[in-house]
Design a protein around this motif. Structure first.
Motif, mmCIF file in Angstrom:
data_model
loop_
_atom_site.group_PDB
_atom_site.id
_atom_site.type_symbol
_atom_site.label_atom_id
_atom_site.label_comp_id
_atom_site.label_asym_id
_atom_site.label_seq_id
_atom_site.Cartn_x
_atom_site.Cartn_y
_atom_site.Cartn_z
ATOM 1 N N PRO A 24 18.404 12.321 13.632
ATOM 2 C CA PRO A 24 19.495 13.022 12.939
ATOM 3 C C PRO A 24 19.188 14.507 12.781
ATOM 4 O O PRO A 24 18.028 14.904 12.723
ATOM 5 C CB PRO A 24 19.570 12.330 11.582
ATOM 6 C CG PRO A 24 18.386 11.467 11.468
ATOM 7 C CD PRO A 24 17.745 11.335 12.800
ATOM 8 N N ILE A 25 20.249 15.311 12.702
ATOM 9 C CA ILE A 25 20.061 16.746 12.464
ATOM 10 C C ILE A 25 19.882 17.023 10.978
ATOM 11 O O ILE A 25 19.405 18.079 10.587
ATOM 12 C CB ILE A 25 21.230 17.587 13.033
ATOM 13 C CG1 ILE A 25 22.563 17.146 12.455
ATOM 14 C CG2 ILE A 25 21.236 17.540 14.543
ATOM 15 C CD1 ILE A 25 23.737 18.043 12.833
ATOM 16 N N ARG A 26 20.263 16.045 10.151
ATOM 17 C CA ARG A 26 20.121 16.180 8.695
ATOM 18 C C ARG A 26 19.952 14.793 8.105
ATOM 19 O O ARG A 26 20.676 13.869 8.460
ATOM 20 C CB ARG A 26 21.366 16.850 8.113
ATOM 21 C CG ARG A 26 21.429 16.917 6.621
ATOM 22 C CD ARG A 26 20.679 18.138 6.098
ATOM 23 N NE ARG A 26 21.056 18.403 4.722
ATOM 24 C CZ ARG A 26 20.240 18.244 3.703
ATOM 25 N NH1 ARG A 26 19.019 17.832 3.878
ATOM 26 N NH2 ARG A 26 20.637 18.517 2.486
ATOM 27 N N MET A 27 18.964 14.650 7.224
ATOM 28 C CA MET A 27 18.751 13.402 6.490
ATOM 29 C C MET A 27 18.598 13.748 5.021
ATOM 30 O O MET A 27 17.985 14.753 4.675
ATOM 31 C CB MET A 27 17.472 12.692 6.952
ATOM 32 C CG MET A 27 17.574 12.061 8.316
ATOM 33 S SD MET A 27 16.028 11.295 8.863
ATOM 34 C CE MET A 27 15.609 10.232 7.526
ATOM 35 N N ALA A 28 19.150 12.909 4.170
ATOM 36 C CA ALA A 28 19.020 13.140 2.737
ATOM 37 C C ALA A 28 19.286 11.834 2.005
ATOM 38 O O ALA A 28 19.950 10.937 2.524
ATOM 39 C CB ALA A 28 20.001 14.208 2.269
ATOM 40 N N ASP A 29 18.763 11.755 0.800
ATOM 41 C CA ASP A 29 19.110 10.672 -0.105
ATOM 42 C C ASP A 29 20.076 11.247 -1.128
ATOM 43 O O ASP A 29 19.843 12.338 -1.656
ATOM 44 C CB ASP A 29 17.872 10.127 -0.818
ATOM 45 C CG ASP A 29 16.937 9.384 0.132
ATOM 46 O OD1 ASP A 29 17.443 8.770 1.086
ATOM 47 O OD2 ASP A 29 15.725 9.420 -0.080
ATOM 48 N N ALA A 30 21.150 10.530 -1.386
ATOM 49 C CA ALA A 30 22.119 11.003 -2.380
ATOM 50 C C ALA A 30 21.430 11.059 -3.739
ATOM 51 O O ALA A 30 20.771 10.099 -4.146
ATOM 52 C CB ALA A 30 23.334 10.086 -2.419
ATOM 53 N N PRO A 31 21.553 12.163 -4.454
ATOM 54 C CA PRO A 31 20.854 12.321 -5.722
ATOM 55 C C PRO A 31 21.419 11.431 -6.831
ATOM 56 O O PRO A 31 22.600 11.055 -6.800
ATOM 57 C CB PRO A 31 21.043 13.798 -6.065
ATOM 58 C CG PRO A 31 22.265 14.209 -5.331
ATOM 59 C CD PRO A 31 22.335 13.353 -4.106
ATOM 60 N N SER A 32 20.567 11.106 -7.778
ATOM 61 C CA SER A 32 20.971 10.218 -8.878
ATOM 62 C C SER A 32 21.979 10.862 -9.820
ATOM 63 O O SER A 32 22.647 10.167 -10.581
ATOM 64 C CB SER A 32 19.744 9.757 -9.659
ATOM 65 O OG SER A 32 19.083 10.872 -10.218
ATOM 66 N N ASN A 33 22.106 12.195 -9.781
ATOM 67 C CA ASN A 33 23.064 12.862 -10.662
ATOM 68 C C ASN A 33 24.468 12.924 -10.059
ATOM 69 O O ASN A 33 25.375 13.498 -10.644
ATOM 70 C CB ASN A 33 22.573 14.262 -11.024
ATOM 71 C CG ASN A 33 22.392 15.163 -9.823
ATOM 72 O OD1 ASN A 33 22.734 14.793 -8.697
ATOM 73 N ND2 ASN A 33 21.832 16.334 -10.048
ATOM 74 N N GLY A 34 24.658 12.331 -8.872
ATOM 75 C CA GLY A 34 25.986 12.268 -8.261
ATOM 76 C C GLY A 34 26.443 13.537 -7.571
ATOM 77 O O GLY A 34 27.571 13.597 -7.081
ATOM 78 N N LEU A 35 25.584 14.552 -7.517
ATOM 79 C CA LEU A 35 25.975 15.787 -6.836
ATOM 80 C C LEU A 35 26.127 15.534 -5.347
ATOM 81 O O LEU A 35 25.470 14.657 -4.776
ATOM 82 C CB LEU A 35 24.931 16.879 -7.068
ATOM 83 C CG LEU A 35 24.891 17.455 -8.481
ATOM 84 C CD1 LEU A 35 23.724 18.427 -8.624
ATOM 85 C CD2 LEU A 35 26.197 18.150 -8.811
ATOM 86 N N PRO A 36 26.982 16.296 -4.660
ATOM 87 C CA PRO A 36 27.182 16.092 -3.224
ATOM 88 C C PRO A 36 25.953 16.480 -2.418
ATOM 89 O O PRO A 36 25.118 17.257 -2.860
ATOM 90 C CB PRO A 36 28.365 16.996 -2.900
ATOM 91 C CG PRO A 36 28.494 17.936 -4.031
ATOM 92 C CD PRO A 36 27.834 17.330 -5.217
ATOM 93 N N VAL A 37 25.885 15.952 -1.223
ATOM 94 C CA VAL A 37 24.842 16.310 -0.270
ATOM 95 C C VAL A 37 25.468 17.264 0.729
ATOM 96 O O VAL A 37 26.510 16.961 1.317
ATOM 97 C CB VAL A 37 24.308 15.052 0.457
ATOM 98 C CG1 VAL A 37 23.364 15.438 1.584
ATOM 99 C CG2 VAL A 37 23.639 14.123 -0.531
#
Length: 84
Positions: A24-37
């Motif tokens: 992938p060109i970008r990987m992330a885990d969605a944060p626990s505070n609900g903010l967008p990625v």
């Protein structure tokens, strides 16, 4: 997006999802505070996406050749929605 807390998000160049050896060109885990990625796509007009939601029965939601929009939300059932 309250459904995405802890979800694993992988963004690929359009057409690359499922190709052997492509990362992938970008990987992330969605944060626990609900903010967008944020997944900056530059000038790309489309992208492929894999989201793995948390939960024992969860399987990845995959979207191919999704149209790039300023802000999108994906639901656990695989619907991609533009957020205004």
């Amino acid at each position: 997006n309250p459904f995405a807390v802890g979800a694993k998000i992988e963004v690929f160049k359009a057409g690359d999802l499922g190709k052997p050896g492509v990362k992938p060109i970008r990987m992330a885990d969605a944060p626990s505070n609900g903010l967008p990625v944020h997944a900056g796509l530059g000038a790309a007009q489309a992208f492929d996406l894999r989201v793995t939601f948390r939960g024992k029965d969860s399987k990845p939601v995959e979207l191919k050749n999704a149209e790039a929009k300023p802000r999108l939300k994906i639901t656990p059932d695989g619907k991609l929605e533009e957020v205004k």
